[in-house]
Scaffold this motif. Structure first.
Motif, PDB file in Angstrom:
ATOM      1  N   THR A  10      46.355  38.596  22.422  1.00  0.00           N
ATOM      2  CA  THR A  10      46.435  40.040  22.659  1.00  0.00           C
ATOM      3  C   THR A  10      46.437  40.834  21.360  1.00  0.00           C
ATOM      4  N   ASP A  11      46.765  40.199  20.249  1.00  0.00           N
ATOM      5  CA  ASP A  11      46.727  40.898  18.960  1.00  0.00           C
ATOM      6  C   ASP A  11      45.298  41.196  18.515  1.00  0.00           C
ATOM      7  N   GLN A  12      44.304  40.622  19.191  1.00  0.00           N
ATOM      8  CA  GLN A  12      42.902  40.843  18.836  1.00  0.00           C
ATOM      9  C   GLN A  12      42.257  41.961  19.655  1.00  0.00           C
ATOM     10  N   MET A  38      33.427  44.128  29.063  1.00  0.00           N
ATOM     11  CA  MET A  38      33.350  44.662  27.709  1.00  0.00           C
ATOM     12  C   MET A  38      34.292  43.888  26.801  1.00  0.00           C
ATOM     13  N   CYS A  39      33.773  43.425  25.680  1.00  0.00           N
ATOM     14  CA  CYS A  39      34.572  42.711  24.698  1.00  0.00           C
ATOM     15  C   CYS A  39      35.583  43.684  24.082  1.00  0.00           C
ATOM     16  N   LEU A  40      36.852  43.309  24.080  1.00  0.00           N
ATOM     17  CA  LEU A  40      37.886  44.184  23.534  1.00  0.00           C
ATOM     18  C   LEU A  40      38.084  43.994  22.035  1.00  0.00           C
ATOM     19  N   SER A  41      37.221  43.193  21.418  1.00  0.00           N
ATOM     20  CA  SER A  41      37.228  43.082  19.959  1.00  0.00           C
ATOM     21  C   SER A  41      36.169  43.980  19.333  1.00  0.00           C
ATOM     22  N   HIS A  65      35.289  36.030  20.225  1.00  0.00           N
ATOM     23  CA  HIS A  65      36.113  37.192  20.590  1.00  0.00           C
ATOM     24  C   HIS A  65      36.716  36.867  21.950  1.00  0.00           C
ATOM     25  N   PRO A  66      38.018  36.690  22.059  1.00  0.00           N
ATOM     26  CA  PRO A  66      38.599  36.050  23.237  1.00  0.00           C
ATOM     27  C   PRO A  66      38.758  36.910  24.486  1.00  0.00           C
ATOM     28  N   ILE A  67      38.926  38.225  24.352  1.00  0.00           N
ATOM     29  CA  ILE A  67      39.328  39.013  25.523  1.00  0.00           C
ATOM     30  C   ILE A  67      38.254  40.030  25.901  1.00  0.00           C
ATOM     31  N   ALA A  68      37.898  40.001  27.182  1.00  0.00           N
ATOM     32  CA  ALA A  68      36.959  40.971  27.742  1.00  0.00           C
ATOM     33  C   ALA A  68      37.637  41.658  28.917  1.00  0.00           C
ATOM     34  N   ALA A  69      37.316  42.923  29.109  1.00  0.00           N
ATOM     35  CA  ALA A  69      37.865  43.686  30.229  1.00  0.00           C
ATOM     36  C   ALA A  69      36.752  44.012  31.203  1.00  0.00           C
ATOM     37  N   SER A  70      37.113  44.183  32.456  1.00  0.00           N
ATOM     38  CA  SER A  70      36.134  44.648  33.421  1.00  0.00           C
ATOM     39  C   SER A  70      35.645  46.019  32.983  1.00  0.00           C
ATOM     40  N   HIS A  71      34.361  46.236  33.098  1.00  0.00           N
ATOM     41  CA  HIS A  71      33.754  47.518  32.752  1.00  0.00           C
ATOM     42  C   HIS A  71      33.182  48.136  34.033  1.00  0.00           C
ATOM     43  N   GLU A  72      33.990  48.040  35.092  1.00  0.00           N
ATOM     44  CA  GLU A  72      33.612  48.536  36.410  1.00  0.00           C
ATOM     45  C   GLU A  72      34.546  49.679  36.806  1.00  0.00           C
ATOM     46  N   PRO A  73      34.014  50.732  37.420  1.00  0.00           N
ATOM     47  CA  PRO A  73      34.864  51.835  37.889  1.00  0.00           C
ATOM     48  C   PRO A  73      35.952  51.329  38.835  1.00  0.00           C
ATOM     49  N   GLY A  74      37.176  51.757  38.603  1.00  0.00           N
ATOM     50  CA  GLY A  74      38.285  51.412  39.479  1.00  0.00           C
ATOM     51  C   GLY A  74      38.928  50.064  39.210  1.00  0.00           C
ATOM     52  N   GLU A  75      38.398  49.299  38.277  1.00  0.00           N
ATOM     53  CA  GLU A  75      39.005  48.009  37.948  1.00  0.00           C
ATOM     54  C   GLU A  75      39.755  48.121  36.628  1.00  0.00           C
ATOM     55  N   ALA A  76      40.939  47.535  36.600  1.00  0.00           N
ATOM     56  CA  ALA A  76      41.779  47.596  35.400  1.00  0.00           C
ATOM     57  C   ALA A  76      42.366  46.216  35.126  1.00  0.00           C
ATOM     58  N   TRP A  77      41.544  45.325  34.613  1.00  0.00           N
ATOM     59  CA  TRP A  77      42.015  43.988  34.277  1.00  0.00           C
ATOM     60  C   TRP A  77      41.211  43.460  33.096  1.00  0.00           C
ATOM     61  N   ALA A  78      41.749  42.448  32.467  1.00  0.00           N
ATOM     62  CA  ALA A  78      41.066  41.796  31.355  1.00  0.00           C
ATOM     63  C   ALA A  78      41.203  40.290  31.532  1.00  0.00           C
ATOM     64  N   TRP A  79      40.366  39.554  30.815  1.00  0.00           N
ATOM     65  CA  TRP A  79      40.354  38.103  30.902  1.00  0.00           C
ATOM     66  C   TRP A  79      40.337  37.530  29.491  1.00  0.00           C
ATOM     67  N   CYS A  80      41.223  36.581  29.240  1.00  0.00           N
ATOM     68  CA  CYS A  80      41.203  35.878  27.966  1.00  0.00           C
ATOM     69  C   CYS A  80      40.422  34.582  28.160  1.00  0.00           C
ATOM     70  N   TYR A  81      39.244  34.500  27.541  1.00  0.00           N
ATOM     71  CA  TYR A  81      38.416  33.301  27.642  1.00  0.00           C
ATOM     72  C   TYR A  81      39.094  32.101  26.995  1.00  0.00           C
ATOM     73  N   ALA A  82      39.775  32.318  25.888  1.00  0.00           N
ATOM     74  CA  ALA A  82      40.382  31.207  25.157  1.00  0.00           C
ATOM     75  C   ALA A  82      41.545  30.584  25.927  1.00  0.00           C
ATOM     76  N   ASP A  83      42.422  31.431  26.464  1.00  0.00           N
ATOM     77  CA  ASP A  83      43.595  30.932  27.188  1.00  0.00           C
ATOM     78  C   ASP A  83      43.357  30.816  28.684  1.00  0.00           C
TER      79      ASP A  83
END
Length: 90
Positions: A10-12, A38-41, A65-83
């Protein structure tokens, strides 16, 4: 329930803006895809793993770059590929 405490990346997460309105690689190929991440890095926008191209995952493999977030209207989540964890949106 959030799993943010188990993610070691999450620090990235950076305050980024999307690089494009759609998947950068799909747009270059003439494809379009509606489920975007969307890549959060760096702000790279790629298509999700249910697309034929899986550009969001390819971006992670190329950049680590480990964390991507949904880039869809109404969605509020992210996914860490590494973990391999779902996170609350940043």
């Amino acid at each position: 329930m959030t799993t943010d405490l188990l993610c070691t990346h999450t620090d990235q997460i950076r305050p980024v803006k999307p690089g494009t309105e759609g998947c950068e690689e799909c747009l270059a190929l003439g494809d379009d895809w509606v489920h975007l991440r969307m890549c959060l890095s760096c702000g790279h926008v790629g298509c999700c793993d249910s697309s034929k191209n899986r550009h969001a995952t390819k971006h992670y493999r190329a950049t680590e770059h480990p964390i991507a977030a949904s880039h869809e209207p109404g969605e509020a989540w992210a996914w860490c590929y590494a973990d391999k964890l779902m996170l609350d949106a940043a």
